[in-house]
Design a protein around this motif. Structure first.
Motif, mmCIF file in Angstrom:
data_model
loop_
_atom_site.group_PDB
_atom_site.id
_atom_site.type_symbol
_atom_site.label_atom_id
_atom_site.label_comp_id
_atom_site.label_asym_id
_atom_site.label_seq_id
_atom_site.Cartn_x
_atom_site.Cartn_y
_atom_site.Cartn_z
ATOM 1 N N TYR A 49 0.788 -1.233 0.000
ATOM 2 C CA TYR A 49 0.000 0.000 0.000
ATOM 3 C C TYR A 49 0.822 1.286 0.000
ATOM 4 C CZ TYR A 49 -3.608 -3.442 0.823
ATOM 5 O OH TYR A 49 -4.423 -4.544 0.695
ATOM 6 N N PHE A 57 -5.400 -0.777 -5.428
ATOM 7 C CA PHE A 57 -6.391 -1.453 -4.581
ATOM 8 C C PHE A 57 -7.767 -0.814 -4.748
ATOM 9 C CE2 PHE A 57 -8.868 -2.124 -0.732
ATOM 10 C CZ PHE A 57 -9.032 -3.495 -0.858
ATOM 11 N N ILE A 60 -9.189 -2.266 -7.706
ATOM 12 C CA ILE A 60 -9.623 -3.643 -7.448
ATOM 13 C C ILE A 60 -11.041 -3.655 -6.883
ATOM 14 C CG2 ILE A 60 -9.261 -5.609 -5.886
ATOM 15 C CD1 ILE A 60 -6.238 -5.209 -6.262
ATOM 16 N N TYR A 66 -14.130 -8.863 -8.287
ATOM 17 C CA TYR A 66 -13.870 -8.634 -6.859
ATOM 18 C C TYR A 66 -15.188 -8.219 -6.178
ATOM 19 C CZ TYR A 66 -11.224 -7.521 -2.648
ATOM 20 O OH TYR A 66 -10.731 -7.502 -1.357
ATOM 21 N N GLY A 172 -14.143 -5.074 5.634
ATOM 22 C CA GLY A 172 -13.256 -5.339 4.504
ATOM 23 C C GLY A 172 -12.614 -6.707 4.506
ATOM 24 N N SER A 173 -12.871 -7.514 5.544
ATOM 25 C CA SER A 173 -12.181 -8.790 5.714
ATOM 26 C C SER A 173 -10.678 -8.602 5.866
ATOM 27 C CB SER A 173 -12.472 -9.764 4.555
ATOM 28 O OG SER A 173 -12.271 -11.089 4.973
ATOM 29 N N THR A 174 -10.290 -7.484 6.462
ATOM 30 C CA THR A 174 -8.879 -7.288 6.809
ATOM 31 C C THR A 174 -8.418 -8.406 7.737
ATOM 32 O OG1 THR A 174 -9.190 -4.907 6.616
ATOM 33 C CG2 THR A 174 -7.239 -5.646 7.818
ATOM 34 N N ASN A 177 -6.336 -11.294 6.386
ATOM 35 C CA ASN A 177 -4.899 -11.177 6.076
ATOM 36 C C ASN A 177 -4.019 -11.811 7.146
ATOM 37 O OD1 ASN A 177 -4.006 -8.111 4.250
ATOM 38 N ND2 ASN A 177 -4.801 -10.050 3.563
ATOM 39 N N TYR A 217 -9.078 -12.777 -7.291
ATOM 40 C CA TYR A 217 -7.695 -12.396 -7.014
ATOM 41 C C TYR A 217 -6.799 -12.547 -8.252
ATOM 42 C CZ TYR A 217 -9.236 -11.994 -2.252
ATOM 43 O OH TYR A 217 -9.909 -11.586 -1.124
ATOM 44 N N THR A 224 -5.242 -6.892 -10.428
ATOM 45 C CA THR A 224 -4.672 -7.552 -9.245
ATOM 46 C C THR A 224 -3.223 -7.969 -9.519
ATOM 47 O OG1 THR A 224 -6.897 -8.348 -8.736
ATOM 48 C CG2 THR A 224 -5.075 -9.305 -7.478
ATOM 49 N N PHE A 227 -1.225 -4.956 -9.065
ATOM 50 C CA PHE A 227 -1.142 -4.682 -7.629
ATOM 51 C C PHE A 227 -0.041 -5.533 -6.992
ATOM 52 C CE2 PHE A 227 -2.967 -5.984 -3.386
ATOM 53 C CZ PHE A 227 -2.946 -4.745 -2.754
ATOM 54 N N MET A 263 -1.612 -15.215 -2.751
ATOM 55 C CA MET A 263 -1.014 -14.571 -3.915
ATOM 56 C C MET A 263 0.493 -14.785 -3.851
ATOM 57 S SD MET A 263 -3.186 -11.191 -4.904
ATOM 58 C CE MET A 263 -2.113 -10.055 -4.058
ATOM 59 N N SER A 293 -5.291 -14.461 2.145
ATOM 60 C CA SER A 293 -6.607 -13.882 2.406
ATOM 61 C C SER A 293 -7.523 -15.022 2.851
ATOM 62 C CB SER A 293 -7.117 -13.199 1.132
ATOM 63 O OG SER A 293 -8.227 -12.387 1.409
HETATM 64 C C1 AVJ Z 1 -7.757 -5.558 1.786
HETATM 65 C C2 AVJ Z 1 -6.755 -7.545 2.581
HETATM 66 C C3 AVJ Z 1 -9.106 -7.408 2.422
HETATM 67 O O1 AVJ Z 1 -7.643 -9.840 0.909
HETATM 68 O O2 AVJ Z 1 -9.290 -9.263 -0.346
HETATM 69 C C4 AVJ Z 1 -7.465 -7.649 -2.763
HETATM 70 C C5 AVJ Z 1 -6.563 -7.309 -0.347
HETATM 71 N N1 AVJ Z 1 -5.518 -8.446 -2.320
HETATM 72 N N2 AVJ Z 1 -6.983 -8.241 -3.865
HETATM 73 C C6 AVJ Z 1 -8.283 -8.986 0.282
HETATM 74 C C7 AVJ Z 1 -6.528 -7.784 -1.778
HETATM 75 C C8 AVJ Z 1 -5.814 -8.713 -3.607
HETATM 76 C C9 AVJ Z 1 -7.850 -7.527 0.364
HETATM 77 N N3 AVJ Z 1 -7.843 -7.013 1.780
#
Ligand code: AVJ
Length: 334
Positions: A49, A57, A60, A66, A172-174, A177, A217, A224, A227, A263, A293
């Motif tokens: 980032y 992103f 995306i 996505y 965001g489903s952070t 990660n 992805y 992506t 990215f 990834m 993810s």
């Molecule tokens: C921001 C971590 C939730 O995992 O879906 C999106 C990042 N990586 N496409 C995810 C991401 C590739 C995203 N997050």
């Protein structure tokens, strides 16, 4: 240690407070050298980032493949009235890793006269800009910002927060990660800063067909891929690297055992390169692992929440069951 500036600060006039906890800056060089020396090679996803990566992103989140962002936004719209009832009037919203202003605005607009908002992020500049904008647009809301690393917990006790129930917003489903133990530790760290009656509203992506996940992805337009490959440009520019992006390809794979999309950057041919004067090599087909993810079932998410000391009071999904939002409350300590 902490450096608290109240609203009078000429620097952040729109904010009710700015609390700088001086988080140590992530060490890109050290993490990349350690990661490339490991087997398998790996680079932590936080380094995606930079300005270019953040712009990618953003792109995306609008891609047809996505589904994550648009599904969560629609879900937030749908459950707004229910969230307002659950939170009650005068809630204080706390956002670790303060991110998309679209999502937080949806939540604030849905709630019944929220009393406060506190954004928390490791990057102070981005954070204060976002929080000041919210403060201007929501004049009745008390707004503060904390520059801190939320993975080391939330320290809120010394802050002039409005009274009221605190709602942590972690969309965001952070959470996906983080590897399972780290995800549990992160939530347990949040819990330590919470009182009885507080809650977390958290977004978690769901397990679904590998084809749908891999496409999300690895999109047709290659955004992506760009990215993922932006990491190469960043290493070359900032760490004196000699990686050749044209000899690497973006790979997204579903790891069923670990219930996660991974990834990687895969070497198209054997190659050598340098980073900061150190030489590394990749065999043909060898990969650098750049992101996990994790995807959840209702059961696996509930297990994670329990392991961190929470009960899942309520969960919502879109009709296609792509994505979930969960309402967690600290369970009563024995
Ligand atoms: C921001 C971590 C939730 O995992 O879906 C999106 C990042 N990586 N496409 C995810 C991401 C590739 C995203 N997050």
């Amino acid at each position: 240690m902490t450096d608290l500036t109240l609203g009078q600060s000429p620097l952040h006039a729109a904010l009710d407070f700015f609390d700088d906890q001086h988080p140590p800056a992530g060490d890109f060089l050290r993490d990349v050298l350690n990661g490339l020396a490991a087997t398998p090679k790996t680079i932590p996803p936080v380094y995606f980032y930079d300005a270019a990566g953040s712009a990618l992103f953003d792109q995306i989140t609008g891609l047809p493949e996505y589904y994550v962002t648009r599904t969560e936004l629609a879900l937030l719209d749908r459950i707004g009235p229910e969230l307002a009832r659950l939170a009650g009037p005068g809630a204080v919203v706390i956002e670790p890793g303060s991110g998309s202003s679209v999502k937080i605005r949806k939540l604030l607009d849905a709630l019944d006269s929220p009393a406060g908002y506190v954004g928390l992020d490791i990057s102070g500049e981005y954070l204060t800009a976002a929080c000041e904008e919210l403060a201007r647009d929501y004049p009745d809301l008390q707004v503060g910002a904390i520059c801190a690393d939320f993975t080391s917990g939330l320290s809120l006790d010394h802050l002039p927060l409005p009274q009221g129930r605190r709602i942590l917003f972690f969309p965001g489903s952070t959470i996906g990660n983080f590897e399972p133990a780290a995800a549990r530790d992160l939530l347990a760290g949040f819990r330590q800063g919470m009182r009885e009656g507080d809650a977390i509203l958290i977004g978690a992506d769901r397990v679904k067909s590998p084809a749908t996940l891999e496409a999300a992805y690895d999109d047709a337009q290659g955004v992506t891929a760009a990215f993922n490959l932006n990491l190469v440009d960043r290493i070359n520019a900032e760490l004196n690297g000699t990686l050749d992006a044209s000899r690497l390809k973006h790979v997204s794979v579903w790891n069923a055992d670990k219930s996660r999309i991974e990834m990687h950057l895969e070497a198209l041919e054997p190659q050598q390169f340098e980073v900061a004067g150190q030489v590394f090599s990749l065999a043909k087909g060898e990969r650098i692992h750049t992101e996990n993810s994790h995807k959840f079932t209702p059961e696996s998410f509930r297990a994670l929440a329990h392991s961190a000391g929470f009960d899942v009071l309520k969960s919502w999904s879109d009709p296609a069951e792509l994505f979930s939002l969960h309402w967690l409350e600290p369970n009563v300590k024995a």
